[in-house]
Motif scaffolding. Structure first.
Motif, PDB file in Angstrom:
ATOM      1  N   ILE A   1      29.437  28.526  33.585  1.00 52.72           N
ATOM      2  CA  ILE A   1      28.429  29.589  33.704  1.00 52.72           C
ATOM      3  C   ILE A   1      27.714  29.491  35.065  1.00 52.72           C
ATOM      4  N   ASP A   2      27.422  28.245  35.486  1.00 54.02           N
ATOM      5  CA  ASP A   2      26.840  28.068  36.830  1.00 54.02           C
ATOM      6  C   ASP A   2      27.785  28.613  37.897  1.00 54.02           C
ATOM      7  N   TRP A   3      29.072  28.354  37.719  1.00 52.27           N
ATOM      8  CA  TRP A   3      30.055  28.833  38.698  1.00 52.27           C
ATOM      9  C   TRP A   3      30.126  30.368  38.721  1.00 52.27           C
ATOM     10  N   ILE A   4      30.022  30.989  37.520  1.00 52.72           N
ATOM     11  CA  ILE A   4      30.011  32.470  37.483  1.00 52.72           C
ATOM     12  C   ILE A   4      28.802  32.969  38.272  1.00 52.72           C
ATOM     13  N   ASP A   5      27.627  32.358  38.020  1.00 51.16           N
ATOM     14  CA  ASP A   5      26.398  32.804  38.699  1.00 51.16           C
ATOM     15  C   ASP A   5      26.486  32.616  40.205  1.00 51.16           C
ATOM     16  N   ALA A   6      27.212  31.565  40.632  1.00 48.26           N
ATOM     17  CA  ALA A   6      27.338  31.286  42.068  1.00 48.26           C
ATOM     18  C   ALA A   6      28.550  32.006  42.671  1.00 48.26           C
ATOM     19  N   ASP A   7      29.269  32.802  41.874  1.00 48.48           N
ATOM     20  CA  ASP A   7      30.496  33.484  42.312  1.00 48.48           C
ATOM     21  C   ASP A   7      31.485  32.493  42.926  1.00 48.48           C
ATOM     22  N   ARG A   8      31.599  31.343  42.264  1.00 55.31           N
ATOM     23  CA  ARG A   8      32.555  30.343  42.746  1.00 55.31           C
ATOM     24  C   ARG A   8      33.976  30.817  42.437  1.00 55.31           C
ATOM     25  N   LYS A   9      34.851  30.723  43.455  1.00 51.95           N
ATOM     26  CA  LYS A   9      36.222  31.230  43.276  1.00 51.95           C
ATOM     27  C   LYS A   9      37.150  30.083  42.874  1.00 51.95           C
ATOM     28  N   HIS A  10      36.769  29.347  41.857  1.00 50.45           N
ATOM     29  CA  HIS A  10      37.560  28.188  41.421  1.00 50.45           C
ATOM     30  C   HIS A  10      38.715  28.679  40.530  1.00 50.45           C
ATOM     31  N   THR A  11      39.911  28.141  40.768  1.00 51.58           N
ATOM     32  CA  THR A  11      41.097  28.633  40.040  1.00 51.58           C
ATOM     33  C   THR A  11      40.927  28.508  38.528  1.00 51.58           C
ATOM     34  N   ALA A  12      40.298  27.425  38.053  1.00 46.39           N
ATOM     35  CA  ALA A  12      40.132  27.236  36.606  1.00 46.39           C
ATOM     36  C   ALA A  12      39.201  28.300  36.020  1.00 46.39           C
ATOM     37  N   LEU A  13      38.091  28.565  36.701  1.00 47.99           N
ATOM     38  CA  LEU A  13      37.171  29.610  36.238  1.00 47.99           C
ATOM     39  C   LEU A  13      37.892  30.952  36.208  1.00 47.99           C
ATOM     40  N   LYS A  14      38.632  31.246  37.262  1.00 46.83           N
ATOM     41  CA  LYS A  14      39.295  32.545  37.364  1.00 46.83           C
ATOM     42  C   LYS A  14      40.346  32.709  36.270  1.00 46.83           C
ATOM     43  N   ALA A  15      41.051  31.613  35.951  1.00 45.71           N
ATOM     44  CA  ALA A  15      42.061  31.683  34.883  1.00 45.71           C
ATOM     45  C   ALA A  15      41.386  31.949  33.539  1.00 45.71           C
ATOM     46  N   LEU A  16      40.283  31.250  33.276  1.00 47.14           N
ATOM     47  CA  LEU A  16      39.575  31.439  31.998  1.00 47.14           C
ATOM     48  C   LEU A  16      38.955  32.832  31.920  1.00 47.14           C
ATOM     49  N   GLN A  17      38.404  33.312  33.037  1.00 48.85           N
ATOM     50  CA  GLN A  17      37.845  34.674  33.038  1.00 48.85           C
ATOM     51  C   GLN A  17      38.935  35.691  32.678  1.00 48.85           C
ATOM     52  N   GLY A  18      40.131  35.485  33.243  1.00 47.47           N
ATOM     53  CA  GLY A  18      41.233  36.410  32.949  1.00 47.47           C
ATOM     54  C   GLY A  18      41.537  36.473  31.462  1.00 47.47           C
ATOM     55  N   MET A  19      41.512  35.297  30.815  1.00 45.61           N
ATOM     56  CA  MET A  19      41.783  35.262  29.366  1.00 45.61           C
ATOM     57  C   MET A  19      40.696  36.006  28.586  1.00 45.61           C
ATOM     58  N   LEU A  20      39.458  35.843  29.051  1.00 44.50           N
ATOM     59  CA  LEU A  20      38.319  36.485  28.383  1.00 44.50           C
ATOM     60  C   LEU A  20      38.335  38.007  28.530  1.00 44.50           C
ATOM     61  N   TRP A  21      38.633  38.458  29.748  1.00 47.96           N
ATOM     62  CA  TRP A  21      38.564  39.902  30.024  1.00 47.96           C
ATOM     63  C   TRP A  21      39.595  40.693  29.249  1.00 47.96           C
ATOM     64  N   LYS A  22      40.684  40.005  28.848  1.00 51.72           N
ATOM     65  CA  LYS A  22      41.743  40.692  28.097  1.00 51.72           C
ATOM     66  C   LYS A  22      41.152  41.418  26.882  1.00 51.72           C
ATOM     67  N   ARG A  23      40.264  40.711  26.155  1.00 51.95           N
ATOM     68  CA  ARG A  23      39.685  41.305  24.950  1.00 51.95           C
ATOM     69  C   ARG A  23      38.769  42.484  25.305  1.00 51.95           C
ATOM     70  N   GLY A  24      38.004  42.352  26.392  1.00 49.05           N
ATOM     71  CA  GLY A  24      37.103  43.433  26.800  1.00 49.05           C
ATOM     72  C   GLY A  24      37.865  44.718  27.125  1.00 49.05           C
ATOM     73  N   TYR A  25      38.972  44.568  27.847  1.00 46.44           N
ATOM     74  CA  TYR A  25      39.788  45.760  28.146  1.00 46.44           C
ATOM     75  C   TYR A  25      40.382  46.323  26.858  1.00 46.44           C
ATOM     76  N   ALA A  26      40.929  45.416  26.016  1.00 43.56           N
ATOM     77  CA  ALA A  26      41.606  45.874  24.791  1.00 43.56           C
ATOM     78  C   ALA A  26      40.626  46.585  23.865  1.00 43.56           C
ATOM     79  N   ASP A  27      39.379  46.106  23.788  1.00 43.46           N
ATOM     80  CA  ASP A  27      38.372  46.715  22.909  1.00 43.46           C
ATOM     81  C   ASP A  27      37.750  47.970  23.522  1.00 43.46           C
ATOM     82  N   GLY A  28      38.119  48.272  24.775  1.00 41.32           N
ATOM     83  CA  GLY A  28      37.543  49.452  25.437  1.00 41.32           C
ATOM     84  C   GLY A  28      36.103  49.238  25.852  1.00 41.32           C
ATOM     85  N   ASP A  29      35.686  47.963  26.031  1.00 44.85           N
ATOM     86  CA  ASP A  29      34.308  47.693  26.463  1.00 44.85           C
ATOM     87  C   ASP A  29      34.086  48.183  27.891  1.00 44.85           C
ATOM     88  N   TYR A  30      35.150  48.232  28.676  1.00 43.54           N
ATOM     89  CA  TYR A  30      35.088  48.730  30.064  1.00 43.54           C
ATOM     90  C   TYR A  30      36.488  49.110  30.508  1.00 43.54           C
TER      91      TYR A  30
END
Ligand SMILES: CSCCC(=O)C(=O)COP(=O)(O)O
Ligand SMILES: [Mg+2]
Length: 231
Positions: A70-99
């Protein structure tokens, strides 16, 4: 040979605001529950272990890893692990039509025209490859993934590192002067230019209040949109 176009996403094809005000808050909100639900999934565990390694390797539990992410998200850290996990999370948001993903209209038009004219199109973003595919697969202009021949993320290296662009050229088996890189970040363009690529600074008023002019362009060609980029 038609020139190959390699494009950044945030601030280039898509608004910084979509990433910062829509995607990041969604990831921030959903991350704790996601990690709880998927703590035993090997794909999730792999990236959590990368975060743990970054913290020195000692196991202080998933709560600390989540707080760090969460600290890394707030700092816009471009860490590969954060980015991979974000990708997994966003899948549900797109699928649910949240955005749906924002892509500038001029970028949609230009990408379609370049594709139709036979220019190979690739993406290079700090967002993970699955996150890139999700974004271009769920835009307000529809599914744009068929336009792209491939996607690169920070698994090839950081976007401000010259070796990343050399790795991309190796993967594409292309000479550097056949590739044009589009980005809103001059340090990324500097690295690409050092690897021999042509470069264009995308300097959108919606994303950057002050135009980057003169010395601030670092000598890169500059365009306020995808209109008028000569490829
Ligand atoms: C494609 S996922 C959303 C964008 C993202 O997470 C990101 O960090 C964007 O960085 P970029 O390299 O496209 O400026
Ligand atoms: Mg960018």
């Amino acid at each position: 040979m038609k020139k190959t176009i390699l494009t950044d996403i945030e601030g280039t094809t898509s608004s910084i605001s979509f990433v910062k005000d829509v995607l990041f808050p969604y990831a921030r909100r959903e991350l704790p529950g996601f990690v709880r639900e998927h703590a035993d999934d090997p794909k999730v565990r792999h990236w959590l272990e990368q975060v743990q390694l970054e913290l020195g390797g000692e196991d202080f539990g998933d709560d600390l890893l989540v707080a760090t992410l969460i600290d890394w998200i707030d700092a816009d850290r471009k860490h590969t692990a954060l980015k991979a996990l974000q990708g997994m999370l966003w899948k549900r948001g797109y699928a649910d039509g949240d955005y749906a993903a924002h892509v500038y209209a001029d970028a949609v038009t230009a990408l379609q025209a370049w594709y139709a004219a036979g220019h190979p199109l690739y993406v290079y973003s700090s967002g993970s490859v699955p996150a890139q595919r999700l974004l271009f697969g769920h835009t307000t202009a529809g599914d744009l993934t068929p336009l792209f021949s491939g996607f690169f993320d920070t698994e090839v290296g950081g976007k401000r590192e010259v070796r990343s662009y050399r790795n991309i050229l190796d993967a594409l088996a292309l000479p550097a002067d056949q590739v044009i890189f589009l980005s809103d970040v001059v340090e990324e363009l500097d690295a690409a230019r050092e690897a021999g690529l042509d470069t264009v600074l995308i300097d959108r008023r919606e994303d950057y209040a002050e135009p980057r002019l003169g010395e601030a362009t670092h000598g890169h060609a500059r365009s306020v949109s995808f209109d008028g980029i000569v490829v």
